[in-house]
Design an enzyme around this catalytic site. Structure first.
Site, PDB file in Angstrom:
ATOM      1  N   ALA A   1     -96.804  77.767 -20.981  1.00  0.00           N
ATOM      2  CA  ALA A   1     -97.427  78.384 -22.147  1.00  0.00           C
ATOM      3  C   ALA A   1     -96.300  79.032 -22.945  1.00  0.00           C
ATOM      4  CB  ALA A   1     -98.436  79.433 -21.703  1.00  0.00           C
TER       5      ALA A   1
ATOM      6  N   GLY B   1     -97.770  76.530 -17.398  1.00  0.00           N
ATOM      7  CA  GLY B   1     -98.878  75.829 -18.055  1.00  0.00           C
ATOM      8  C   GLY B   1     -98.661  74.318 -18.130  1.00  0.00           C
TER       9      GLY B   1
ATOM     10  N   GLU C   1     -99.744  73.066 -14.840  1.00  0.00           N
ATOM     11  CA  GLU C   1    -101.210  73.198 -14.832  1.00  0.00           C
ATOM     12  C   GLU C   1    -101.871  72.114 -15.685  1.00  0.00           C
ATOM     13  OE1 GLU C   1    -100.724  77.415 -15.968  1.00  0.00           O
ATOM     14  OE2 GLU C   1    -102.207  77.855 -14.418  1.00  0.00           O
TER      15      GLU C   1
ATOM     16  N   GLU D   1     -94.412  81.672 -12.869  1.00  0.00           N
ATOM     17  CA  GLU D   1     -94.968  82.849 -13.559  1.00  0.00           C
ATOM     18  C   GLU D   1     -94.564  84.175 -12.932  1.00  0.00           C
ATOM     19  OE1 GLU D   1     -96.628  80.078 -12.946  1.00  0.00           O
ATOM     20  OE2 GLU D   1     -97.753  79.480 -14.709  1.00  0.00           O
TER      21      GLU D   1
HETATM   22  N1  COA Z   1     -92.195  79.406 -24.026  1.00  0.00           N
HETATM   23  C1  COA Z   1     -91.491  79.549 -25.173  1.00  0.00           C
HETATM   24  N2  COA Z   1     -90.280  79.014 -25.354  1.00  0.00           N
HETATM   25  C2  COA Z   1     -89.747  78.302 -24.346  1.00  0.00           C
HETATM   26  C3  COA Z   1     -90.416  78.110 -23.122  1.00  0.00           C
HETATM   27  C4  COA Z   1     -91.704  78.694 -22.980  1.00  0.00           C
HETATM   28  N3  COA Z   1     -92.435  78.553 -21.867  1.00  0.00           N
HETATM   29  N4  COA Z   1     -89.627  77.382 -22.301  1.00  0.00           N
HETATM   30  C5  COA Z   1     -88.505  77.121 -23.001  1.00  0.00           C
HETATM   31  N5  COA Z   1     -88.568  77.668 -24.232  1.00  0.00           N
HETATM   32  C6  COA Z   1     -87.559  77.622 -25.296  1.00  0.00           C
HETATM   33  C7  COA Z   1     -86.376  78.534 -24.983  1.00  0.00           C
HETATM   34  O1  COA Z   1     -86.673  79.871 -25.337  1.00  0.00           O
HETATM   35  C8  COA Z   1     -85.301  77.921 -25.831  1.00  0.00           C
HETATM   36  O2  COA Z   1     -85.500  78.325 -27.165  1.00  0.00           O
HETATM   37  P1  COA Z   1     -84.220  78.732 -28.093  1.00  0.00           P
HETATM   38  O3  COA Z   1     -83.424  77.463 -28.183  1.00  0.00           O
HETATM   39  O4  COA Z   1     -84.855  79.157 -29.389  1.00  0.00           O
HETATM   40  O5  COA Z   1     -83.499  79.816 -27.374  1.00  0.00           O
HETATM   41  C9  COA Z   1     -85.613  76.432 -25.775  1.00  0.00           C
HETATM   42  O6  COA Z   1     -86.995  76.320 -25.357  1.00  0.00           O
HETATM   43  C10 COA Z   1     -84.772  75.691 -24.751  1.00  0.00           C
HETATM   44  O7  COA Z   1     -84.891  76.331 -23.497  1.00  0.00           O
HETATM   45  P2  COA Z   1     -83.642  76.866 -22.664  1.00  0.00           P
HETATM   46  O8  COA Z   1     -84.130  77.958 -21.747  1.00  0.00           O
HETATM   47  O9  COA Z   1     -82.501  77.199 -23.545  1.00  0.00           O
HETATM   48  O10 COA Z   1     -83.278  75.552 -21.824  1.00  0.00           O
HETATM   49  P3  COA Z   1     -82.580  75.471 -20.410  1.00  0.00           P
HETATM   50  O11 COA Z   1     -82.236  74.040 -20.196  1.00  0.00           O
HETATM   51  O12 COA Z   1     -81.515  76.483 -20.258  1.00  0.00           O
HETATM   52  O13 COA Z   1     -83.758  75.872 -19.353  1.00  0.00           O
HETATM   53  C11 COA Z   1     -86.005  75.873 -18.483  1.00  0.00           C
HETATM   54  C12 COA Z   1     -84.913  75.092 -19.245  1.00  0.00           C
HETATM   55  C13 COA Z   1     -87.277  75.057 -18.534  1.00  0.00           C
HETATM   56  C14 COA Z   1     -85.584  76.061 -17.016  1.00  0.00           C
HETATM   57  C15 COA Z   1     -86.194  77.255 -19.141  1.00  0.00           C
HETATM   58  O14 COA Z   1     -86.405  77.057 -20.535  1.00  0.00           O
HETATM   59  C16 COA Z   1     -87.358  78.058 -18.626  1.00  0.00           C
HETATM   60  O15 COA Z   1     -87.241  78.644 -17.553  1.00  0.00           O
HETATM   61  N6  COA Z   1     -88.470  78.130 -19.384  1.00  0.00           N
HETATM   62  C17 COA Z   1     -89.582  78.938 -19.076  1.00  0.00           C
HETATM   63  C18 COA Z   1     -90.405  78.343 -17.981  1.00  0.00           C
HETATM   64  C19 COA Z   1     -91.560  79.256 -17.616  1.00  0.00           C
HETATM   65  O16 COA Z   1     -91.384  80.363 -17.157  1.00  0.00           O
HETATM   66  N7  COA Z   1     -92.768  78.749 -17.819  1.00  0.00           N
HETATM   67  C20 COA Z   1     -93.940  79.458 -17.482  1.00  0.00           C
HETATM   68  C21 COA Z   1     -94.453  80.178 -18.655  1.00  0.00           C
HETATM   69  S1  COA Z   1     -96.032  80.886 -18.243  1.00  0.00           S
END
Ligand code: COA
Length: 260
Positions: free
Chosen positions: A67, A112, A115, A135
């Site tokens: 999400a 999400g 999910e 989460e």
């Molecule tokens: N919501 C909003 N933005 C998100 C996102 C999310 N769930 N997941 C990734 N993004 C965005 C990042 O903020 C980043 O934006 P920016 O370029 O403006 O800074 C962009 O997507 C790229 O992500 P980034 O974190 O730089 O890539 P990465 O390769 O270093 O890491 C992940 C990839 C997937 C491991 C990491 O993005 C992550 O942990 N995301 C969140 C996952 C999460 O907690 N999901 C559950 C949410 S309830």
């Protein structure tokens, strides 16, 4: 509806829906959720001829990375509960969709995103796919059905481990645990999902819808799945397709199902 974040292509009766917010790793913001609700909630005549749906994410990196965290970081208890309820209701529309819905998981399926994949009927993972429910890293828990469906797919013990450690698993491990149906080379997820839909389309459509309904009944509170199966079996007996299927068997020919 004018779709902004869903790119929908219907080819030979199969809708391929690509969640297209690549810069945010296809995170589910409220607009995307609204569009999913519109698509899956409109099971009217306009869906006629639709064989099934493939859900995937834009780009090579993510299916859906969760999400959209920027949208829910300020919620209070009541708003948080409403947020989770809205998401769950939309994912129920997917889970209860009468035609096969297959997730083609091309990269990260986190929070999400995992999910969403679990709300689909089947999952095809590319070999670079990663699954997880991170989460607790944020101080929350899954709210779109993750604590329930993960247990349904992989059992309580492993589900608790993934939910509490926030560990990610790769596609091979997801296959071993029963979370996904197939692992294919990266880039072939949608093709494999379409093949599965084509195979399912050769069967009687009413029977397929009744299989979905009956299996879902096992997990619905206050619903007797065995009773649901009895009713569903009876309803299938009333279809032209059942006559056709049984006659075709006796006549040693392929059945020509009409979905009636
Ligand atoms: N919501 C909003 N933005 C998100 C996102 C999310 N769930 N997941 C990734 N993004 C965005 C990042 O903020 C980043 O934006 P920016 O370029 O403006 O800074 C962009 O997507 C790229 O992500 P980034 O974190 O730089 O890539 P990465 O390769 O270093 O890491 C992940 C990839 C997937 C491991 C990491 O993005 C992550 O942990 N995301 C969140 C996952 C999460 O907690 N999901 C559950 C949410 S309830």
């Amino acid at each position: 509806m004018l779709y902004q974040n869903l790119h929908i292509e219907i080819d030979n009766g199969i809708a391929v829906i690509t969640i297209s917010r690549e810069k945010a790793l296809n995170a589910l913001n409220s607009q995307t959720m609204l569009e999913l609700r519109y698509f899956f909630g409109t099971e009217g005549p306009e869906m006629e001829g639709l064989k099934g749906v493939v859900l995937t994410g834009a780009g090579e990196k993510a299916f859906v990375a969760g999400a959209d965290i920027t949208e829910f970081r300020d919620l209070d208890a009541a708003q948080g509960a409403a947020f989770a309820k809205r998401g769950q209701d939309i994912f129920f529309l997917i889970e209860r969709f009468s035609k096969p819905v297959i997730a083609a998981v091309n990269g990260f399926a986190l929070g999400g995103g995992c999910e969403l994949a679990m709300a689909c009927h089947l999952r095809v993972a590319g070999e670079r796919a990663r699954f997880g429910q991170p989460e607790v890293n944020l101080g929350i828990i899954p709210g779109y059905g993750g604590t329930q469906r993960l247990v349904q797919y992989i059992g309580k013990s492993k589900a608790l481990e993934l939910l509490m450690t926030a560990d990610m698993i790769d596609a091979a491990e997801a296959l071993r645990l029963g979370l996904v149906n197939y692992v294919v080379p990266a880039g072939e997820e949608v093709t494999k999902a379409k093949e599965l839909i084509e195979k399912i389309t050769t069967k009687a459509p009413v029977a397929i819808a009744k299989v979905i309904e009956s299996v879902n009944a096992l997990f619905e509170d206050g619903i007797d799945g065995f009773a649901t199966e009895i009713d569903a079996f009876g309803a299938c007996c009333d279809t032209e397709d059942f006559r056709e299927g049984a006659t075709a068997f006796v006549e040693k020919r392929k059945a020509n199902f009409l979905g009636k």
